[in-house]
Design a protein around this motif. Structure first.
Motif, PDB file in Angstrom:
ATOM      1  N   GLY A   1       0.831  -0.954   0.151  1.00 31.18           N
ATOM      2  CA  GLY A   1       0.094   0.213  -0.267  1.00 31.18           C
ATOM      3  C   GLY A   1       0.532   0.927   0.378  1.00 31.18           C
ATOM      4  N   ILE A   2       2.357   1.042  -0.418  1.00 28.97           N
ATOM      5  CA  ILE A   2       2.885   2.552  -0.005  1.00 28.97           C
ATOM      6  C   ILE A   2       2.870   2.023  -1.728  1.00 28.97           C
ATOM      7  CG2 ILE A   2       5.145   3.124   0.114  1.00 28.97           C
ATOM      8  CD1 ILE A   2       5.561   1.246   2.776  1.00 28.97           C
ATOM      9  N   THR A   3       2.844   3.965  -1.906  1.00 29.42           N
ATOM     10  CA  THR A   3       2.378   5.059  -3.001  1.00 29.42           C
ATOM     11  C   THR A   3       3.586   5.835  -3.268  1.00 29.42           C
ATOM     12  OG1 THR A   3       0.551   5.941  -2.931  1.00 29.42           O
ATOM     13  CG2 THR A   3       0.245   3.976  -3.757  1.00 29.42           C
ATOM     14  N   GLN A   4       4.194   6.234  -2.196  1.00 24.62           N
ATOM     15  CA  GLN A   4       4.808   7.653  -1.695  1.00 24.62           C
ATOM     16  C   GLN A   4       7.204   6.963  -1.476  1.00 24.62           C
ATOM     17  OE1 GLN A   4       3.150  10.827  -0.039  1.00 24.62           O
ATOM     18  NE2 GLN A   4       2.717   9.419   1.534  1.00 24.62           N
ATOM     19  N   PHE A   5       7.559   7.162  -2.254  1.00 27.66           N
ATOM     20  CA  PHE A   5       8.873   6.553  -2.611  1.00 27.66           C
ATOM     21  C   PHE A   5      10.727   8.362  -2.717  1.00 27.66           C
ATOM     22  CE2 PHE A   5       6.749   2.973  -4.216  1.00 27.66           C
ATOM     23  CZ  PHE A   5       6.587   2.552  -4.225  1.00 27.66           C
ATOM     24  N   LEU A   6      10.898   7.715  -1.553  1.00 28.80           N
ATOM     25  CA  LEU A   6      11.620   8.829  -1.498  1.00 28.80           C
ATOM     26  C   LEU A   6      13.147   8.110  -1.918  1.00 28.80           C
ATOM     27  CD1 LEU A   6      13.284  11.280  -1.113  1.00 28.80           C
ATOM     28  CD2 LEU A   6      12.808  10.455   2.006  1.00 28.80           C
ATOM     29  N   ASP A   7      13.825   8.795  -2.939  1.00 30.23           N
ATOM     30  CA  ASP A   7      15.213   7.117  -3.298  1.00 30.23           C
ATOM     31  C   ASP A   7      16.521   8.333  -3.168  1.00 30.23           C
ATOM     32  OD1 ASP A   7      16.710   5.952  -4.698  1.00 30.23           O
ATOM     33  OD2 ASP A   7      16.072   5.792  -6.996  1.00 30.23           O
ATOM     34  N   ILE A   8      17.292   8.254  -2.681  1.00 31.68           N
ATOM     35  CA  ILE A   8      18.157   9.060  -2.513  1.00 31.68           C
ATOM     36  C   ILE A   8      19.290   8.553  -2.730  1.00 31.68           C
ATOM     37  CG2 ILE A   8      19.903  10.170  -0.520  1.00 31.68           C
ATOM     38  CD1 ILE A   8      16.967  10.074   1.399  1.00 31.68           C
ATOM     39  N   GLY A   9      19.858   9.047  -3.427  1.00 31.48           N
ATOM     40  CA  GLY A   9      21.503   8.696  -3.841  1.00 31.48           C
ATOM     41  C   GLY A   9      21.191   7.918  -5.557  1.00 31.48           C
ATOM     42  N   SER A  10      20.263   8.719  -5.998  1.00 30.90           N
ATOM     43  CA  SER A  10      19.171   7.638  -7.169  1.00 30.90           C
ATOM     44  C   SER A  10      20.443   7.250  -8.872  1.00 30.90           C
ATOM     45  CB  SER A  10      17.723   8.570  -7.938  1.00 30.90           C
ATOM     46  OG  SER A  10      18.095   9.408  -7.526  1.00 30.90           O
ATOM     47  N   GLY A  11      21.239   8.302  -8.339  1.00 35.66           N
ATOM     48  CA  GLY A  11      22.025   8.003 -10.214  1.00 35.66           C
ATOM     49  C   GLY A  11      21.322   8.189 -11.275  1.00 35.66           C
ATOM     50  N   ILE A  12      21.660   8.307 -12.104  1.00 31.19           N
ATOM     51  CA  ILE A  12      21.539   8.525 -13.732  1.00 31.19           C
ATOM     52  C   ILE A  12      20.168   7.005 -14.510  1.00 31.19           C
ATOM     53  CG2 ILE A  12      22.070   8.411 -15.603  1.00 31.19           C
ATOM     54  CD1 ILE A  12      24.207   9.378 -15.215  1.00 31.19           C
ATOM     55  N   PRO A  13      19.085   7.694 -14.052  1.00 30.04           N
ATOM     56  CA  PRO A  13      18.118   7.263 -14.345  1.00 30.04           C
ATOM     57  C   PRO A  13      17.856   6.191 -15.708  1.00 30.04           C
ATOM     58  CG  PRO A  13      16.950   9.195 -14.185  1.00 30.04           C
ATOM     59  CD  PRO A  13      18.502   9.572 -14.239  1.00 30.04           C
ATOM     60  N   THR A  14      18.067   5.296 -15.817  1.00 30.04           N
ATOM     61  CA  THR A  14      17.943   4.192 -16.689  1.00 30.04           C
ATOM     62  C   THR A  14      16.961   3.273 -16.717  1.00 30.04           C
ATOM     63  OG1 THR A  14      18.503   1.842 -15.030  1.00 30.04           O
ATOM     64  CG2 THR A  14      20.281   3.438 -16.280  1.00 30.04           C
TER      65      THR A  14
ATOM     66  N   VAL B   1      12.869   3.612 -10.736  1.00 28.81           N
ATOM     67  CA  VAL B   1      11.681   3.329  -9.579  1.00 28.81           C
ATOM     68  C   VAL B   1      10.373   3.857  -9.402  1.00 28.81           C
ATOM     69  CG1 VAL B   1      10.725   4.060  -7.183  1.00 28.81           C
ATOM     70  CG2 VAL B   1      13.661   3.187  -7.194  1.00 28.81           C
ATOM     71  N   HIS B   2      10.821   5.161 -10.750  1.00 35.19           N
ATOM     72  CA  HIS B   2       9.328   5.674 -10.804  1.00 35.19           C
ATOM     73  C   HIS B   2       7.954   4.842 -11.562  1.00 35.19           C
ATOM     74  CE1 HIS B   2      11.321   7.399 -14.597  1.00 35.19           C
ATOM     75  NE2 HIS B   2       9.969   7.745 -14.683  1.00 35.19           N
ATOM     76  N   GLU B   3       8.996   4.181 -12.852  1.00 29.87           N
ATOM     77  CA  GLU B   3       8.831   3.754 -13.887  1.00 29.87           C
ATOM     78  C   GLU B   3       7.403   2.692 -13.317  1.00 29.87           C
ATOM     79  OE1 GLU B   3      11.452   4.262 -18.074  1.00 29.87           O
ATOM     80  OE2 GLU B   3      12.281   2.401 -16.569  1.00 29.87           O
ATOM     81  N   VAL B   4       8.303   1.190 -11.997  1.00 25.44           N
ATOM     82  CA  VAL B   4       8.271   0.148 -11.416  1.00 25.44           C
ATOM     83  C   VAL B   4       6.981   1.000 -10.747  1.00 25.44           C
ATOM     84  CG1 VAL B   4       8.477  -1.517  -9.834  1.00 25.44           C
ATOM     85  CG2 VAL B   4      10.043  -0.855 -11.311  1.00 25.44           C
ATOM     86  N   ALA B   5       6.630   1.869 -10.016  1.00 28.35           N
ATOM     87  CA  ALA B   5       5.653   1.980  -9.038  1.00 28.35           C
ATOM     88  C   ALA B   5       4.641   2.824 -10.115  1.00 28.35           C
ATOM     89  CB  ALA B   5       6.802   2.950  -8.382  1.00 28.35           C
ATOM     90  N   GLN B   6       4.503   3.599 -10.931  1.00 26.74           N
ATOM     91  CA  GLN B   6       3.684   3.768 -11.039  1.00 26.74           C
ATOM     92  C   GLN B   6       2.830   2.296 -12.473  1.00 26.74           C
ATOM     93  OE1 GLN B   6       5.413   7.469 -13.267  1.00 26.74           O
ATOM     94  NE2 GLN B   6       5.143   8.818 -10.956  1.00 26.74           N
ATOM     95  N   GLY B   7       4.313   1.658 -13.046  1.00 25.37           N
ATOM     96  CA  GLY B   7       3.187   1.004 -13.777  1.00 25.37           C
ATOM     97  C   GLY B   7       2.287   0.128 -12.783  1.00 25.37           C
ATOM     98  N   LEU B   8       2.683   0.282 -11.513  1.00 24.15           N
ATOM     99  CA  LEU B   8       2.023  -0.728 -10.468  1.00 24.15           C
ATOM    100  C   LEU B   8       0.521   0.346  -9.754  1.00 24.15           C
ATOM    101  CD1 LEU B   8       4.277  -2.723  -9.178  1.00 24.15           C
ATOM    102  CD2 LEU B   8       2.754  -3.758 -10.495  1.00 24.15           C
ATOM    103  N   HIS B   9       1.110   1.585 -10.061  1.00 23.84           N
ATOM    104  CA  HIS B   9       0.008   2.618  -9.129  1.00 23.84           C
ATOM    105  C   HIS B   9       0.619   3.546  -9.501  1.00 23.84           C
ATOM    106  CE1 HIS B   9      -2.952   3.877  -5.862  1.00 23.84           C
ATOM    107  NE2 HIS B   9      -2.402   4.564  -5.449  1.00 23.84           N
ATOM    108  N   PRO B  10      -0.394   4.029 -10.782  1.00 27.95           N
ATOM    109  CA  PRO B  10      -0.862   5.201 -11.361  1.00 27.95           C
ATOM    110  C   PRO B  10      -0.944   6.219 -10.427  1.00 27.95           C
ATOM    111  CG  PRO B  10      -2.132   3.592 -12.631  1.00 27.95           C
ATOM    112  CD  PRO B  10      -1.654   2.698 -11.683  1.00 27.95           C
ATOM    113  N   GLY B  11      -0.163   6.951 -10.459  1.00 28.28           N
ATOM    114  CA  GLY B  11      -0.313   7.983  -9.388  1.00 28.28           C
ATOM    115  C   GLY B  11       0.895   8.024  -8.426  1.00 28.28           C
TER     116      GLY B  11
END
Length: 270
Positions: free
Chosen positions: A71-84, A88-98
């Motif tokens: 049920g978690i829909t908020q993510f704080l990714d520290i040291g996230s690096g260069i998006p590939t 995270v946002h692709e996985v999370a938003q793919g499973l739960h839009p918004g």
């Protein structure tokens, strides 16, 4: 050294960056020759580094899926690096839009590329900040605009804490972030260690030396030292394990031996 057109102004492209070296290991294109040279030197001692990074990314995706399942829909990714691909946002938003994601990194290339990737995505932003300054992150307008700390957040510290030396007070930084989180939040973490590496510590230490030479020390902590980061959390099953063993979605018997280097775990805040 030729300067790529996409390189942000003011970046010294002769100085390697751990974010861009990581991008190179994963087959990305947002790295400079200085980064590639450092990566190749590190791989002379530890040729399985790309396999370790791939295992790290695979764990990250499984852990994000686990967070959404809880049920978690908020993510704080520290040291996230260069998006590939598969970030995270692709996985999370793919499973739960918004689902909302705030990326944090101090590498200007990582920040600039994240801004480009996230353009037009109202539920994901990037903040230029450093894990060494947790209050700067917590008090940033980007965080308050995007995330509600009164609700559960998945705090992601994936392949970042091993770049903080003890003098950087990493345990204090993680504790400060934990104190700001609501019950039901979780900590998603990976950390490098000599444990599990299919090489002698002496040979693996050659890679550590490369990172020291580029002034980005790689701190190889033991299991008990890594467990300390989970103080105040209960551990999700199966606990602190090598990355392929954390809730695998396929048999692991054919995994490359290097994939079992280091540790991964998820802590649950009650």
């Amino acid at each position: 050294m030729e300067r790529p057109a996409w390189a942000p102004r003011g970046i010294d492209i002769s100085v390697p960056s751990v974010s861009r070296i990581y991008d190179y290991y994963l087959g990305g294109s947002h790295n400079f020759e200085s980064d590639r040279e450092a990566a190749r030197k590190a791989m002379e001692f530890m040729p399985g580094l790309p396999k370790i990074m791939q295992a790290n990314r695979a764990f990250m995706r499984r852990a994000v899926g686990y967070a959404v399942e809880r049920g978690i829909t908020q993510f704080l990714d520290i040291g996230s690096g260069i998006p590939t691909f598969g970030n995270v946002h692709e996985v999370a938003q793919g499973l739960h839009p918004g689902a909302r994601v705030l990326y944090v990194d101090h590498d200007p290339v990582a920040v600039a590329h994240s801004e480009a990737v996230l353009d037009g995505n109202p539920d994901a932003e990037v903040l230029a900040a450093d894990l060494r300054g947790p209050q700067e992150i917590l008090e940033s307008p980007q965080l308050s605009d995007l995330l509600d700390l009164d609700r559960p957040v998945a705090l992601m510290l994936v392949a970042v804490l091993h770049f903080l030396e003890d003098e950087d007070k990493p345990y204090e930084a993680v504790a400060a972030l934990r104190e700001a989180l609501a019950p039901g939040s979780m900590l998603i973490l990976t950390h490098a260690s000599y444990d599990g590496i299919p090489l002698s510590q002496e040979q693996a230490g050659g890679t550590v030396g490369v990172y020291k030479d580029i002034r980005n020390p790689l701190v190889m902590r033991g299991r008990s030292e890594i467990e300390r980061f989970f103080e105040g959390y209960g551990m999700a099953e199966p606990g602190l394990v090598s990355m392929p063993l954390w809730r695998p979605d396929a048999p692991v018997d054919q995994e490359d031996p290097f994939a079992f280097s280091g540790y991964a775990g998820v802590g649950l805040l009650t």
